[in-house]
Write an enzyme that holds these catalytic residues in place. Sequence first.
Site, PDB file in Angstrom:
ATOM      1  N   LYS A   1     -74.948 -17.840 -22.410  1.00 49.09           N
ATOM      2  CA  LYS A   1     -75.754 -16.818 -21.699  1.00 49.09           C
ATOM      3  C   LYS A   1     -77.339 -16.980 -22.246  1.00 49.09           C
ATOM      4  O   LYS A   1     -77.652 -17.060 -23.449  1.00 49.09           O
ATOM      5  CB  LYS A   1     -75.312 -15.638 -22.050  1.00 49.09           C
ATOM      6  CG  LYS A   1     -75.915 -14.285 -21.482  1.00 49.09           C
ATOM      7  CD  LYS A   1     -75.313 -13.175 -21.922  1.00 49.09           C
ATOM      8  CE  LYS A   1     -75.833 -12.736 -23.236  1.00 49.09           C
ATOM      9  NZ  LYS A   1     -75.896 -11.133 -23.426  1.00 49.09           N
TER      10      LYS A   1
ATOM     11  N   LYS B   1     -81.759 -12.507 -25.123  1.00 46.38           N
ATOM     12  CA  LYS B   1     -82.926 -11.938 -25.888  1.00 46.38           C
ATOM     13  C   LYS B   1     -82.996 -12.512 -27.152  1.00 46.38           C
ATOM     14  O   LYS B   1     -84.198 -12.421 -27.791  1.00 46.38           O
ATOM     15  CB  LYS B   1     -82.978 -10.289 -25.971  1.00 46.38           C
ATOM     16  CG  LYS B   1     -83.436  -9.821 -24.549  1.00 46.38           C
ATOM     17  CD  LYS B   1     -83.479  -8.341 -24.576  1.00 46.38           C
ATOM     18  CE  LYS B   1     -82.220  -7.863 -23.942  1.00 46.38           C
ATOM     19  NZ  LYS B   1     -81.921  -6.061 -23.883  1.00 46.38           N
TER      20      LYS B   1
ATOM     21  N   LYS C   1     -69.072 -11.773 -32.828  1.00 46.29           N
ATOM     22  CA  LYS C   1     -69.806 -11.688 -33.936  1.00 46.29           C
ATOM     23  C   LYS C   1     -69.001 -11.631 -35.107  1.00 46.29           C
ATOM     24  O   LYS C   1     -69.674 -12.353 -35.998  1.00 46.29           O
ATOM     25  CB  LYS C   1     -70.425 -10.230 -33.828  1.00 46.29           C
ATOM     26  CG  LYS C   1     -71.896 -10.049 -32.944  1.00 46.29           C
ATOM     27  CD  LYS C   1     -72.869  -9.246 -33.660  1.00 46.29           C
ATOM     28  CE  LYS C   1     -73.976  -8.765 -32.852  1.00 46.29           C
ATOM     29  NZ  LYS C   1     -74.716  -9.602 -31.888  1.00 46.29           N
TER      30      LYS C   1
HETATM   31  P1  TYM Z   1     -78.247  -5.620 -22.425  1.00 46.26           P
HETATM   32  O1  TYM Z   1     -79.815  -4.871 -22.794  1.00 46.26           O
HETATM   33  O2  TYM Z   1     -77.991  -6.486 -23.401  1.00 46.26           O
HETATM   34  O3  TYM Z   1     -78.702  -6.359 -21.109  1.00 46.26           O
HETATM   35  C1  TYM Z   1     -79.123  -5.364 -19.994  1.00 46.26           C
HETATM   36  C2  TYM Z   1     -78.738  -5.735 -18.621  1.00 46.26           C
HETATM   37  O4  TYM Z   1     -79.049  -7.331 -18.325  1.00 46.26           O
HETATM   38  C3  TYM Z   1     -77.725  -8.019 -18.170  1.00 46.26           C
HETATM   39  N1  TYM Z   1     -78.151  -9.729 -18.637  1.00 46.26           N
HETATM   40  C4  TYM Z   1     -77.892 -10.442 -18.074  1.00 46.26           C
HETATM   41  N2  TYM Z   1     -77.334 -10.684 -16.673  1.00 46.26           N
HETATM   42  C5  TYM Z   1     -77.386 -12.099 -16.391  1.00 46.26           C
HETATM   43  N3  TYM Z   1     -77.636 -13.099 -16.939  1.00 46.26           N
HETATM   44  C6  TYM Z   1     -78.084 -12.825 -18.578  1.00 46.26           C
HETATM   45  N4  TYM Z   1     -78.261 -14.027 -18.979  1.00 46.26           N
HETATM   46  C7  TYM Z   1     -78.125 -11.679 -18.832  1.00 46.26           C
HETATM   47  N5  TYM Z   1     -78.336 -10.954 -20.009  1.00 46.26           N
HETATM   48  C8  TYM Z   1     -78.227  -9.676 -19.944  1.00 46.26           C
HETATM   49  C9  TYM Z   1     -76.754  -7.276 -18.798  1.00 46.26           C
HETATM   50  O5  TYM Z   1     -75.488  -7.778 -18.352  1.00 46.26           O
HETATM   51  C10 TYM Z   1     -77.138  -6.001 -18.454  1.00 46.26           C
HETATM   52  O6  TYM Z   1     -76.635  -5.362 -17.246  1.00 46.26           O
HETATM   53  N6  TYM Z   1     -75.112  -2.082 -23.557  1.00 46.26           N
HETATM   54  C11 TYM Z   1     -75.956  -2.502 -22.418  1.00 46.26           C
HETATM   55  C12 TYM Z   1     -77.021  -1.541 -22.156  1.00 46.26           C
HETATM   56  C13 TYM Z   1     -76.344  -0.200 -21.917  1.00 46.26           C
HETATM   57  C14 TYM Z   1     -75.828   0.010 -20.600  1.00 46.26           C
HETATM   58  C15 TYM Z   1     -75.258   1.328 -20.422  1.00 46.26           C
HETATM   59  C16 TYM Z   1     -75.710  -0.553 -19.305  1.00 46.26           C
HETATM   60  C17 TYM Z   1     -76.219   1.074 -22.502  1.00 46.26           C
HETATM   61  N7  TYM Z   1     -75.888   1.902 -21.705  1.00 46.26           N
HETATM   62  C18 TYM Z   1     -74.912   1.952 -19.688  1.00 46.26           C
HETATM   63  C19 TYM Z   1     -75.210   0.186 -18.218  1.00 46.26           C
HETATM   64  C20 TYM Z   1     -74.782   1.267 -18.409  1.00 46.26           C
HETATM   65  C21 TYM Z   1     -76.818  -3.826 -22.992  1.00 46.26           C
HETATM   66  O7  TYM Z   1     -76.851  -4.066 -24.192  1.00 46.26           O
HETATM   67  O8  TYM Z   1     -77.265  -4.477 -22.160  1.00 46.26           O
END
Ligand code: TYM
Length: 329
Positions: free
Chosen positions: A193, A196, A111
């Site tokens: 990637k 969202k 970013k």
């Molecule tokens: P977030 O909300 O961005 O994504 C949620 C989960 O989806 C996976 N992911 C993907 N996997 C494969 N291909 C993709 N294109 C793709 N896009 C997203 C992410 O790797 C993730 O597993 N910080 C975290 C949320 C969080 C969290 C936690 C996760 C907060 N506290 C504690 C695990 C443990 C996040 O922003 O994920």
Amino acid sequence: MQTMLSGIKPTGRLTLGNYIGAIRQFVEYQDEYEMYIFIANLHAITVAEDPAELKRNTKDLIALYLACGLDPKKVTLFLQSDVHQHAELGWILTCHTYMGELQRMTQYKDKTAKGETGITAGLFTYPCLMAADILMYDADYVPVGVDQKQHVELARDIAERFNNRYGETFRIPQPLTSKVGAKIYSLQNPTKKMSKSETNPKGTIDLLDDPAQARNKIKSAVTDSLGIIQYDPIEQPGISNLLTILSSLNGEAIESIVQRYQGKGYGELKKEVGDVVYQFLSNLQERYRAIMASGQIDAILKEGSEKASWIAEKKIRKVKKKIGFQIVK
Ligand code: TYM
């Protein structure tokens, strides 16, 4: 029984990448582990979120968790903001994390490298909150996509540091990424990637996309001009991404799909992937609509947050005692 924990931010709409990289694993492991799955809404406000949209995304996310197959009898499902101890432990761990560690986090680095303005302090420190989410429940494993692995590794470092300084307090967690599909790529730019926040809607398949439109997005996915169907993410990222999506949704090994497509064209592969995605989304959305109409979400979240709060309170008391906050026995 070992413990597993993960969460997803309710920002934007959930994508097929979130399903394949994360939720699919949660569902697969729910019988084997003590499982905590939450909605990371404290993380969602690291960027400006419209309150009405945040509410809608939160409700959608919980309904989608259930529609994807998470069973609230087996999994503790909760809203992060309902368990106030997350923010409390988040602060404590922020004070045990170095600036240099946070500056090395790729999401933050990307970013700033793009010259984005308006980056909040929360966005910079959120890996500390994520460490708190994980360490609070003594998670052994954290199923995530590749992009989140670095944050789980930081949580390990923070836990080790804390344990060394104050004595055994936290279990050391391990990230768990699936062999196939730990990173699903944009359909329009298959070296990036699927996200969202992607601006080109043709690059992303949302779990709540109209299934026919999603099929068209697969049809117009960017490929290459080599004309061979093989798994080669470097030379053929678009085709490899389609093979990964197909394998993740129909359970067939990539090698076996490649065998079937020897001598065949990209159009045929896209048709099969499109049809499988269409069917997957249609079934998922039928369950999603039934769950939204059933009115069961509030009770599930209430039960989940009660259980999570009970465990979190025990942990935070232990942490406070170790640090020297507790002066009365
Ligand atoms: P977030 O909300 O961005 O994504 C949620 C989960 O989806 C996976 N992911 C993907 N996997 C494969 N291909 C993709 N294109 C793709 N896009 C997203 C992410 O790797 C993730 O597993 N910080 C975290 C949320 C969080 C969290 C936690 C996760 C907060 N506290 C504690 C695990 C443990 C996040 O922003 O994920």
